[in-house]
Every structure is written in structure tokens, then in C-alpha cells.
Design an enzyme around this catalytic site. Sequence first.
Site, PDB file in Angstrom:
ATOM      1  N   GLY A  57       0.825  -1.197   0.000  1.00 28.75           N
ATOM      2  CA  GLY A  57       0.000   0.000   0.000  1.00 28.75           C
ATOM      3  C   GLY A  57       0.860   1.247   0.000  1.00 28.75           C
ATOM      4  O   GLY A  57       2.043   1.198  -0.323  1.00 28.75           O
ATOM      5  N   ASP A  94       7.310 -10.130   8.201  1.00 25.83           N
ATOM      6  CA  ASP A  94       7.772  -9.440   6.995  1.00 25.83           C
ATOM      7  C   ASP A  94       8.884  -8.466   7.376  1.00 25.83           C
ATOM      8  O   ASP A  94       8.881  -7.310   6.966  1.00 25.83           O
ATOM      9  CB  ASP A  94       6.606  -8.722   6.310  1.00 25.83           C
ATOM     10  CG  ASP A  94       6.983  -8.252   4.903  1.00 25.83           C
ATOM     11  OD1 ASP A  94       7.948  -8.810   4.324  1.00 25.83           O
ATOM     12  OD2 ASP A  94       6.316  -7.331   4.394  1.00 25.83           O
ATOM     13  N   LYS A 124      -0.923   4.783   6.731  1.00 26.79           N
ATOM     14  CA  LYS A 124      -0.676   3.706   5.776  1.00 26.79           C
ATOM     15  C   LYS A 124      -2.004   3.183   5.261  1.00 26.79           C
ATOM     16  O   LYS A 124      -2.864   2.781   6.036  1.00 26.79           O
ATOM     17  CB  LYS A 124       0.107   2.574   6.455  1.00 26.79           C
ATOM     18  CG  LYS A 124       0.370   1.399   5.533  1.00 26.79           C
ATOM     19  CD  LYS A 124       1.498   0.536   6.034  1.00 26.79           C
ATOM     20  CE  LYS A 124       1.891  -0.454   4.947  1.00 26.79           C
ATOM     21  NZ  LYS A 124       3.238  -0.937   5.117  1.00 26.79           N
TER      22      LYS A 124
END
Lengths: 203, 946
Positions: free
Chosen positions: B55, B168, B72
Site C-alpha cells: 500500500g 515481513d 498507511k
Amino acid sequence: MSPDPTRPSLLLRVRDSADHDAWREFDATYRDLVLGYCRRRGLQPADAEDVLQVVLISLSRAMRRWEYRRERGRFRAYLGCVVRNAVNRHQARGRPADVQLETSVRAVLSDPTGPRADELWEREWVRHHYRRAMETIRETFSERSVRVFERLLEGARVARVAIEFETTETAIHQVKRRIKQRMGALIAEQVAAEEPGDVSLRR
Amino acid sequence: MSPSDGDPRPPDRFGFDLPEEEWLARVRDSVGPVSSLGRIGEYEVLEEISRGGQGVVFRARQPRTGRIIALKRLLAGSFATARGRQRFEREMEITARLQHPGIVTLHGMEIIDGQPTLAMEWIDGVHVDRWASGEGGARRSSAEILRLTAAIARAVHHAHQRGVLHRDLKPANVLVDGEGRPHVLDFGVAKLLEEDEALTRTEEFMGSPAYAPPEQLRDGARAVDVRGDVYSLGVILYVLLAGRLPYDKELRVAERLAAIERRPPPAASSLAPGIDPEIDTILGKALAADPELRYPSVDAFAADLERHLDGRPILAHPPSTWYHVRKMVRRNRPLAALAGLAVALLIGFAAHAKLSALRLERERNRAVTVVEFLRRGVFGAMDPYRTGRRADLQQILDAASARLEARRPEEGDVRAELLEMLGLAKHRLGDLAGAREDLERADRALADDADPVRRARVSVALASVLTDQSEYAAAERRLHRAEETLRPRGAETAGLLVEVLTARAAIDLTLERLDDAARRVDEIDALVRRTDGEEAPFLLRTQLQRALLLSKRGLHAEAVAELEDLLPRCVRQLGDESAMVASVVRRLGLVLFRLGRLDESGARLEEALERRRRLFGDRHPDTAQVLVDLAATRVPVLREDGADAMLKAAIEVFQESGAGEQETVAEAYGLLAEQLTRRGEFDEAEALMRKALDLLRGRLGPEHPAVADVLTNLGGVHSMRGDHDDARRFFEEATTIRLHALGPVHLDVAHGLNGLALNAKFAGDFDAAERHYGEALEVLRAVDDPSWTILVVLNNLASLKEKRGDRAGARDVYQESLDLAREKEIGVDVVDCATAARGVARTSLELQDHARAEPIFRELVATPESNAGREWLLGYDLAGLGVSLSARGEYAEALNVLDRAVTEIESLGDRAPAYLLRETLTVRRMIDDHLTGKGAPAANEDPDAN
């Protein structure tokens, strides 16, 4: 469609700052790139226009000395550098002291080799080419195909679009694929045209 | 319309290779109006910061609070439904609870225009990879990078402890602020997106494959636990240090997975300068393909980084057997034997390589079996990450023995080999009983037609254990047979022969067969010099034996010189932390004691104790032995602090280790008994002494000098108890044994004579006592290098003379003792020297020689540490000084000193002898009287009398 034969000379003509037509064309081509970048750097529209003027003026000075080298990305990097500096100067100007301080800290972190401004410029440059390619698509593809593509851009599922346009999913997929392919070719040409030396190599 | 080969292609960054969804998103973003910057929900967008597969991130302001935040917007599709919204909020609420300076705080989350949006703490910083490459300054040092990575790991650990995985982790998710502090972004986001039904992809990998652990590449995010984040942090560290990814960036998921599983990445230290190879080890553990082999937590990873930074040993080690072996040797010296043997096996394998193919195959299988066993049975079990705790080495070896027993490898030869290895390792650990059992089993496991040299090797190992158990006869039988096997073989087995001879020499020394020992040591030296040259480490061992030999012959000063020459050579050749260095230091301590250099001796023995503790641990007989040494050097000179506890601890260790029969235990019993005797607990003392006596007679034979030592002590106890006849018999037997074993000119003979004299004195036979003291002194004067024993005997003789009223004779003997002490530079703080000095002073007082007495008392008063636990002696010496001062007319100072003496003595209450206060007060009154025209001060009694 072959690359516009006038493109390579555009930048050559810009070198003569008296050539108003050339400037107009340059302005038309790169205006949205510079403005888009400025907006993403947080400038208000009016400020962005100011920066654009500054950029054009400094370009016209610099272009007299500008010698093309057959290296890819030279112009894009050069233009990015000019624009970034213009935005930084603009942001540092006439602000309250604390904002100025914040800006200068940020300038250290991000400019002139800063990752974020750099990256932002690169992304804006990508957008700029998509936009130009999309303009060409709108002019050269059928209205129906363009509308199908726009629906897909809006996030509609292929199955849904097929129903809307009373056709098969395969046909929708085909439209998308054709446009994508064409867009790829257009962008490749546009990018190549930006660097005049490259055009012949790519033929 | 189909593309032709000649068509120009757009640059990669345009994303034409992206999956359809993402490519369309990119076009949509490009073509759409820029004015999307204005507002998002309540937030006022200031600028776009970044844009990625997940994003877009903006810098924005929350008008309500004026707070600058990072906004975000996630590219995800399934959050429009009530269920999707619920999942998003649940997930992000957990993340919002993470409060840590190293984690970017989540201020809020909502779905705006169908797009999940996160409002996060705004960090003005750069991505960690930019930071490492020296954004706005010099490239960061490896230490800075390690420290930062540890800080990142600590932050991630905080989340792990609260049940949130990152999944991640990559440089783009770690910002470093202006003060160099890391801030980790996007906890929980990967999971959220992974489970997004609208984004279900078939062939495509979510997140960043280059940073993803292999289990995630293979089985998806569900397969990942905390060790997945360990892996990603490992990749980050690798990238920061080496400046490149561990595996090719361009690899597709399947190729990447294969590459990771095929081999570890190139060592980071080979890619960039200034990286310690230990970091490769840490990275190796973090980046292990098998999660089982990784650090069990990011915290453990951080801890190892910090250990490295602090210069402490790290816990990581690559899972290769040979690395294990090397590391074990370095870290865990008791295992040196195990490792050494394993290496020898492989070398043996290489040496056999020129043999026939069939034989070669067999040898290889043998080596493989041994290595497998080592890896799984021993080193595998030692890995705290596998077992969950650092198992005790002893437990591991016991388990390995049991496993071996259960498995019974087909080949007796291999079995013998493994048993030998375990036996050697247990021996090094001090488990004598276990070592003996394994080695005896190894011996039996050898086939009848086994190589005699192999058999000899097992025999030597077994003999060494037997020697440590004081089973000298059995050990010598084995060594003798081994020697017969090896002698005819010449150079090829010279090394083993040297070991046999060294072991035999050690037994010779213990059993006081000094000439045999000397002969063997000479032969060993010659053998070693011939095969290994002048710098052979083995020569160090023989030099130690030579020093011991000198000491046993009473040549203590020469022994010290030899040892002081040996010590630095040991350190140079074997390293400071070697067992040999500890042994030399210990021996120095013991010999220095013999020379009366008590402080140096004590310091050396303390050092030896510390060294052996480090090398072997507390519960090892070699460590316990030094405890006994320390006690043995404290008890006789009345520096008894802690001696009892040391002895008891040592005895416990000996019994536990199967060394319960060792003569050192007898020594410990003897010393404890000495202490008991001193406290008047004669019965307990005698019981211990008889225990020691039985033990030593059984081990060393009835004629051994050590037996005589115990007999002497027994004599002392009986003497003190008043059984003078029994006492005399013990002393006489001791003396006979010593004269026989050691010859007439030996310190220990003098000890026995001293005991006889003392006994006669207690029995009231003063003539016999004086005669025995005279004999003892004769021996001591003949001994080339007498220690302070002569002081003891002289003092005793003087005391006897004093008791018989021969004050002048007594003073002469005390003076001789004192002169000798001064000549040997024995300070007045040593009890025997102090006794002599006090004797001279006292007899001088009685002989009206006050000028001679005064300075001596003065010196004694200034050296209260000479009192060896008898604190009232300070009062005594003060009183003596007062008397001698008053006799010389220095009344003012005398009164002063006597007042101090009274205070001193009164403060002790019952602990001071009653006569002392009485006498001191009398003297004081007499001075007062004298000043008013009456009498003279009187003499004191002998406080040092036995």
C-alpha cells in the site's frame, strides 16, 4: 506506431532558450511530472506552479551548457535533481523557524542524494509515463475497449465487467492484455525518446 | 496483436511483470488525479512517503490533535464486509497494544473508503540499510550494526512475548532515527494481508521473498513461528554487514528455496572487510535452513550478538560435527580427549586410504559410524537449543554409554573405539569409576586378533584411571604389558611408548622409587627429543616430573628454579589455560611451602585452585586435590582459616568421583584429624587417622613413607592424651619406616624424631626428649636444604631447656632458631619465627638483658598477625614490652604500654589466660610502687610452651 520523429529533437531544441515552441512542448510534456512530484512533496497547487516556473528557468539556463551523453537516465536524473532542489529551496523559504529546522534536518536526510525524494521522483516519473501512454491509448483504442479497461482499473472483477458489457470473460481478458501490451510498448518508446541517443539503438 | 521480438520493452520499474491485480493498481494510481493527497478520512495528508506492494504511506496530520502521523493505506480488498472489518480491527488491536520504544506505535486504525488505513507514530528516520551504508556520514562500523541489530531483535522480542509475529521483517520495515535508535514498522500487517481472501494468489508469494524464511517459502505464512522472524533478522544483519543479500535477489521462490536448502550463503566475512568470523557463526545459526537449528528466539539471537560485542563466548555454532569438535575443545577442555580421539580416527582413516578398496570401505564405514555417534549421541545432546537446557556433560556421556550398550554396533572394533572415547572423556571429567567401567568394556570388546597396539592404547588409558584410583599394582601390570608390546615396534609407536613410560614414572614417584623414576624420565626425554625435537610439548611434562623428583629428594630450592623456568614455557607452548600450567603452578605452591615461603605458596595454590576450577569445574578430583593442598599448607602453620571446610568439600568430591580410595583422601583425613587434635577431640581424630592409615597401607603398602606420616600423627594424639607408651611405639614405627624408605638424611625422619622427643617430654623423660631433639637437629642440619622444620625442632628444644631452668641454654637455641629464620628471610609473622623471637625476648628478660628483649617485643607487637589465632599473645607481647621498658627506666612509655596490654587482655575476657591479666596488673602496680620507691618487675611464663 513508430516513435514520434520529432521527439529526439525536442530536447535539442530546448537548448535554444529563445525557441518558444520548444519550451511550450517541453512544458506540456513535463509539466504534470513536475507538478505531480511537487504535490507529493506536500506543496499546495499554487506553490507547485511556482516551483515549475523556477525549474523551467533554471533548465533554460542549464540547457545551454547541457551536452547529451549517450547514457540512459541522464536526463531523468538531471531533471529530478533540478526539481528536487527547487522544492527544497521552496520549502525552506519563509517558514517559521521550527519548520525550517525540521526541513533542514529532513534535507540532510533526504537530499540531494536522499532516498525518499529520489524514490518519489522515480515513482512520479513512472506515473508520468503511464499517464502519457494512457492518453495515447485513449486516442487510439476504441471507446468500448477504453471503457472496459477503465472498469478494470476501478477494481471491477472480470466476471462482472463481462456481464456489464454483455460479452465473455475471455474477451475482457483479451482487451486487458492488448492494452497492457500496447502500453508497454508506448512507455518503452517514450522512455527511449527521452534520451535521444537511445532511439537508434533500440530500433 | 502479438508482440514481436523486436518490440522495445519498458524498464522493469514500470512493473509490467507484476501480477495483474498489482499492475492494474499501479496504472490506476498513475492515471488517477494527484489531488488524492488532500484528505484521507479525518487526516490531512502532507506528503507521500512510500509506495509498495502492501500500500501507500503518507505523512499526515491529525487535525484533532495536531499530531503528525504516518498514514498507511493497505491495498487489500476483503475488508468491506462486516467479517473482514472485524478481522482487521481484531488484528490491529493486538498490534496497537505493543508499546516499546523500538516498535512504531499504532495510534489508530479504520477503514476509509473501503481501504484499511493505519495511523502510526511518525518517525523521522531512514531505512536501516540506508543508515548502515552511512546516510549522511561514514559507513557504519560492524559493531554499530551489530548493536543496532540486537536492539531491533529486542524490540521484535517484545512483540513475540505478546503473541505478535512480524513475518515481513526487511530493511524497509525498520527505520533508524537521528539518534541511531531503530523503530520496527508494520507488525501484524503481513498476517492481515496473508489472510485477505481477496488477495488469494496461487503462484505468487506475499511479502519479500529475499527476507522470508524457507519454511514460509515452502508452506506459507502459517508455517512460520518466532524462528521465522529470527531468519529475517539474520538476513537483515547479513545485508547490513555484507552489503548484499545472502542469496541472489533474482531467484524465483522455488529456486530460492532450493538454494537455501542446498547450502548456506557465503560467509559474510568473505564479502566485506572487518567482519569477525564469529559473526559468520551467529549468522549461520540465524540463517539455518532448518528452523530447529536456528536461535529459538530473537532474544537468544540478540543475546549472542551482545555476547560477541562484550567479548564473551557466543552460544552459536554451526551444525557441522567438526566445527562442534573444535569449538568443544576450546570451550570445554574435558572433552579434548573425546575430540582428539575422533580426530585421530579420521587421520587413521586417511592413513589407511592407500589400502584396498574393500578395506577402505570398511574404514570409511567405521569413521562414519564414529562421527555419527559423536554428532547425535554426544554433541547433539550437548546443544542447549535442542535439549532446551545445557545438559550436564556427565549426564550426556552416561546417556551415550547407555545408548551404545543398547545399540551394540556389529563391529566389535567400532564399539571398542566408542567405549574408549567415552572412557577418556569421563576420565577427564573426573568420573573415575565410569571411566574405568567404559575402558574395561572397551578392552573386552576388542577382538582377540585385534591390533596389539590398539590394545596397548586402551591399556594405557585404563592404567591412567587406575593410577588416579591409587590402584598402582594393577596399573603397573597393564603398563608393563603395554611396554612389552610397544618396545619392539620402534618409531611407529614411540608416542604411545612415551605415554607408558610417563605413567610408570608417575607411579615410581608416588611410591618413592626415585631412582627408577629418574631413569624413566631420562629415557622419555631421549625418546621425545629424537622423534619430536627440542620443542616437543611432552618435554614439559618430563620437566615437571624432574622438578617433583628434586622436591622429593629434598632439593626444594632447585625444584623451584626448575618450575619457575618451566612455567613460562608451558604458557607459551600450551597456552595460559592449559591443565599443564595449572599443575606447574600447584607444584610451585607445594614446593614453596616446603621452603617456608608461605605467602607465595598460598598465592600459587590459590591460583592453581582457580585454574583447575576453570578447567575442570568444582566437582573434579583434580580441583579437590588443590583444596587438600591448601589445607595441608595452612594447618601445620596454624593458618587454619577455612581448612576444615576445604577438606570436607574435597573428601566429598573424591568419594563422588570414584576416587574415594586415593591417598589424597587419606591426606585430607590426616589434616582433619590434626585439626581435631588441636581442639582436643582426640577420639574423633584417632578414628580418622586410623581410617587414613588403613587406606594408605592398602594402597601404598605398609612401608610407604605416607604411612609413616599418619603413624607420626597417631603418636602425637596418643602423646597428648597421655598414652605415652603407645605414642612412643607409633613414633618409633614411623621412624623405622622412614629410615628404611628415605634414608637417614631426610626431613621426614627429623619429623619422626621430633615426635619422639615431644612424647618423651610429655612423659616427663626430659633427657630422652633432649636426646631425640638433638638427633632430629643432626638430621636437619645434614639435609641440604632444610625448611622451617628446623625452627620447630629448635624452638621445641629451647622450650624444653627453659622448662628445665636452663635459661641461658634456652636463649641460645631460640636465638639460633631466630637467626636461621632471618637468614631464610622467614618473617616474624610466621608463627615459628615469632615463637623463636618471643623465646629470645622472654629469656632475655629473665636474664635481665632488657636491651635485647625490648626491640623484639616491639617488633612482635607491631606484627599481630604472627599470633596465629592466639589473639591474647598481643597482650602478652605488650606486657613484655612494658616490663622491658620499665626495667630500663622508661616508665612513662611502660605505663602507657601496660595500660594498653590491660585493655587488650580484658577485652578478651575468658579467651585470655587468667595469669596474664594478673601478672600484667602486678607489673603495673610494681612500677607504680617503684616510682614511689618499692621493688622491681617480675618475669612472665612462657606462652609458647607446648
